[in-house]
Design a protein around this motif. Structure first.
Motif, mmCIF file in Angstrom:
data_model
loop_
_atom_site.group_PDB
_atom_site.id
_atom_site.type_symbol
_atom_site.label_atom_id
_atom_site.label_comp_id
_atom_site.label_asym_id
_atom_site.label_seq_id
_atom_site.Cartn_x
_atom_site.Cartn_y
_atom_site.Cartn_z
ATOM 1 N N ASN A 25 0.820 -1.208 0.000
ATOM 2 C CA ASN A 25 0.000 0.000 0.000
ATOM 3 C C ASN A 25 0.858 1.264 0.000
ATOM 4 O OD1 ASN A 25 -2.910 -0.214 -0.219
ATOM 5 N ND2 ASN A 25 -2.790 -1.542 1.579
ATOM 6 N N ALA A 26 2.008 1.220 0.650
ATOM 7 C CA ALA A 26 2.922 2.371 0.605
ATOM 8 C C ALA A 26 3.450 2.570 -0.820
ATOM 9 C CB ALA A 26 4.072 2.178 1.585
ATOM 10 N N ALA A 27 3.795 1.476 -1.494
ATOM 11 C CA ALA A 27 4.249 1.570 -2.885
ATOM 12 C C ALA A 27 3.119 2.090 -3.771
ATOM 13 C CB ALA A 27 4.743 0.210 -3.371
ATOM 14 N N LEU A 28 1.897 1.649 -3.518
ATOM 15 C CA LEU A 28 0.732 2.120 -4.268
ATOM 16 C C LEU A 28 0.576 3.633 -4.111
ATOM 17 C CD1 LEU A 28 -1.932 1.788 -5.845
ATOM 18 C CD2 LEU A 28 -3.014 1.147 -3.667
ATOM 19 N N ALA A 29 0.686 4.123 -2.907
ATOM 20 C CA ALA A 29 0.550 5.563 -2.666
ATOM 21 C C ALA A 29 1.608 6.347 -3.437
ATOM 22 C CB ALA A 29 0.644 5.857 -1.163
ATOM 23 N N THR A 30 2.821 5.832 -3.476
ATOM 24 C CA THR A 30 3.888 6.492 -4.219
ATOM 25 C C THR A 30 3.546 6.564 -5.702
ATOM 26 O OG1 THR A 30 5.515 5.762 -2.596
ATOM 27 C CG2 THR A 30 6.359 6.407 -4.746
ATOM 28 N N GLU A 31 2.994 5.499 -6.235
ATOM 29 C CA GLU A 31 2.613 5.484 -7.656
ATOM 30 C C GLU A 31 1.485 6.479 -7.934
ATOM 31 O OE1 GLU A 31 4.280 4.214 -9.987
ATOM 32 O OE2 GLU A 31 5.431 2.584 -9.076
ATOM 33 N N VAL A 32 0.511 6.556 -7.032
ATOM 34 C CA VAL A 32 -0.603 7.490 -7.220
ATOM 35 C C VAL A 32 -0.084 8.933 -7.222
ATOM 36 C CG1 VAL A 32 -2.760 8.370 -6.220
ATOM 37 C CG2 VAL A 32 -2.337 5.900 -6.340
ATOM 38 N N VAL A 33 0.832 9.241 -6.334
ATOM 39 C CA VAL A 33 1.437 10.576 -6.312
ATOM 40 C C VAL A 33 2.158 10.842 -7.637
ATOM 41 C CG1 VAL A 33 3.215 12.009 -5.219
ATOM 42 C CG2 VAL A 33 1.601 10.730 -3.806
ATOM 43 N N SER A 34 2.824 9.842 -8.169
ATOM 44 C CA SER A 34 3.525 10.002 -9.449
ATOM 45 C C SER A 34 2.557 10.281 -10.592
ATOM 46 C CB SER A 34 4.359 8.760 -9.763
ATOM 47 O OG SER A 34 5.433 8.643 -8.865
ATOM 48 N N VAL A 35 1.428 9.597 -10.604
ATOM 49 C CA VAL A 35 0.414 9.850 -11.636
ATOM 50 C C VAL A 35 -0.003 11.317 -11.583
ATOM 51 C CG1 VAL A 35 -1.956 9.358 -12.392
ATOM 52 C CG2 VAL A 35 -0.451 7.485 -11.672
ATOM 53 N N ARG A 36 -0.291 11.792 -10.391
ATOM 54 C CA ARG A 36 -0.714 13.193 -10.226
ATOM 55 C C ARG A 36 0.364 14.158 -10.694
ATOM 56 N NH1 ARG A 36 -4.655 14.708 -6.203
ATOM 57 N NH2 ARG A 36 -3.224 16.419 -5.800
ATOM 58 N N ARG A 37 1.609 13.906 -10.308
ATOM 59 C CA ARG A 37 2.710 14.815 -10.663
ATOM 60 C C ARG A 37 2.915 14.850 -12.170
ATOM 61 N NH1 ARG A 37 6.113 12.309 -8.396
ATOM 62 N NH2 ARG A 37 6.980 11.299 -10.214
ATOM 63 N N TYR A 38 3.005 13.682 -12.809
ATOM 64 C CA TYR A 38 3.209 13.651 -14.254
ATOM 65 C C TYR A 38 2.041 14.295 -14.993
ATOM 66 C CZ TYR A 38 7.444 10.769 -14.511
ATOM 67 O OH TYR A 38 8.732 10.312 -14.442
ATOM 68 N N THR A 39 0.828 14.071 -14.538
ATOM 69 C CA THR A 39 -0.336 14.669 -15.179
ATOM 70 C C THR A 39 -0.295 16.186 -15.050
ATOM 71 O OG1 THR A 39 -1.645 12.684 -14.734
ATOM 72 C CG2 THR A 39 -2.867 14.715 -15.219
ATOM 73 N N ARG A 40 0.008 16.650 -13.849
ATOM 74 C CA ARG A 40 0.119 18.092 -13.603
ATOM 75 C C ARG A 40 1.181 18.705 -14.503
ATOM 76 N NH1 ARG A 40 1.526 17.521 -8.687
ATOM 77 N NH2 ARG A 40 3.591 18.390 -8.908
ATOM 78 N N HIS A 41 2.319 18.051 -14.609
ATOM 79 C CA HIS A 41 3.403 18.566 -15.445
ATOM 80 C C HIS A 41 3.025 18.534 -16.921
ATOM 81 C CE1 HIS A 41 6.740 17.871 -12.213
ATOM 82 N NE2 HIS A 41 5.892 18.815 -11.884
ATOM 83 N N ALA A 42 2.335 17.490 -17.356
ATOM 84 C CA ALA A 42 1.919 17.400 -18.761
ATOM 85 C C ALA A 42 0.995 18.561 -19.124
ATOM 86 C CB ALA A 42 1.222 16.069 -19.031
ATOM 87 N N LEU A 43 0.151 18.939 -18.198
ATOM 88 C CA LEU A 43 -0.794 20.015 -18.467
ATOM 89 C C LEU A 43 -0.182 21.408 -18.361
ATOM 90 C CD1 LEU A 43 -3.862 18.541 -16.579
ATOM 91 C CD2 LEU A 43 -3.525 18.691 -19.066
ATOM 92 N N SER A 44 0.956 21.524 -17.718
ATOM 93 C CA SER A 44 1.516 22.854 -17.468
ATOM 94 C C SER A 44 2.769 23.173 -18.275
ATOM 95 C CB SER A 44 1.808 23.027 -15.975
ATOM 96 O OG SER A 44 2.790 22.112 -15.560
ATOM 97 N N VAL A 45 3.328 22.200 -18.966
ATOM 98 C CA VAL A 45 4.570 22.456 -19.695
ATOM 99 C C VAL A 45 4.323 23.431 -20.845
ATOM 100 C CG1 VAL A 45 4.408 20.498 -21.293
ATOM 101 C CG2 VAL A 45 6.648 21.338 -20.614
#
Length: 159
Positions: A25-45
């Motif tokens: 579950n800790a690894a899952l949380a890390t992956e979910v945070v990564s999804v959010r970060r990459y998505t945010r960056h994709a939309l703002s670049v």
């Protein structure tokens, strides 16, 4: 106090299962945070080549989403419940506006996060090696994919 050898096997296995589920579950949380970060960056670049970088960040977001799904499915297979509550893992930067951030800053942030994921999986694999070979194989696959992400980001940062 009784030692582990005096406990029934099911209780001892249950204790180990709880640890495994917590780690996954800790690894899952890390992956979910990564999804959010990459998505945010994709939309703002912005700037030159922004479409190519947006596409790359979007692809990484989809791959991190796949990692999260695979981890969540494994947690369910083990009888646990995937925990998507990432409150403690959210950084202040996760809620800030990306406007004004440079592409290099975003690439460095993503590379640092990939390195954390790589170290996490490297640490988890030996723990699962004998206890749960199926999960170990999943973690090895995720590690390979995270290393590929890091290599791709590193290549974008090179002059």
């Amino acid at each position: 106090m009784a030692d582990m050898h005096s406990q029934p096997f099911a209780a001892a296995a249950g204790d180990d299962l709880g640890v495994r589920l917590t780690l996954l579950n800790a690894a899952l949380a890390t992956e979910v945070v990564s999804v959010r970060r990459y998505t945010r960056h994709a939309l703002s670049v912005r700037g030159p080549h922004h479409e190519a970088v947006k596409s790359a960040f979007g692809q990484h977001a989809r791959e991190e989403q796949d990692h999260a799904l695979r981890l969540a499915e494994r947690i369910q297979q083990l009888g646990g419940r995937p925990d998507f509550n990432i409150g403690g893992l959210m950084s202040s930067g996760d809620t800030q506006n990306e406007e004004g951030r440079t592409l290099v800053e975003m690439l460095r942030e993503n590379l640092a996060a990939e390195r954390v994921a790589i170290e996490t999986y490297r640490d988890l694999i030996p723990y699962f090696a004998e206890r749960d070979p199926t999960t170990r194989r999943l973690l090895e696959e995720l590690l390979d994919e995270e290393e590929a992400h890091a290599n791709a980001l590193h290549a974008l940062l090179e002059p």
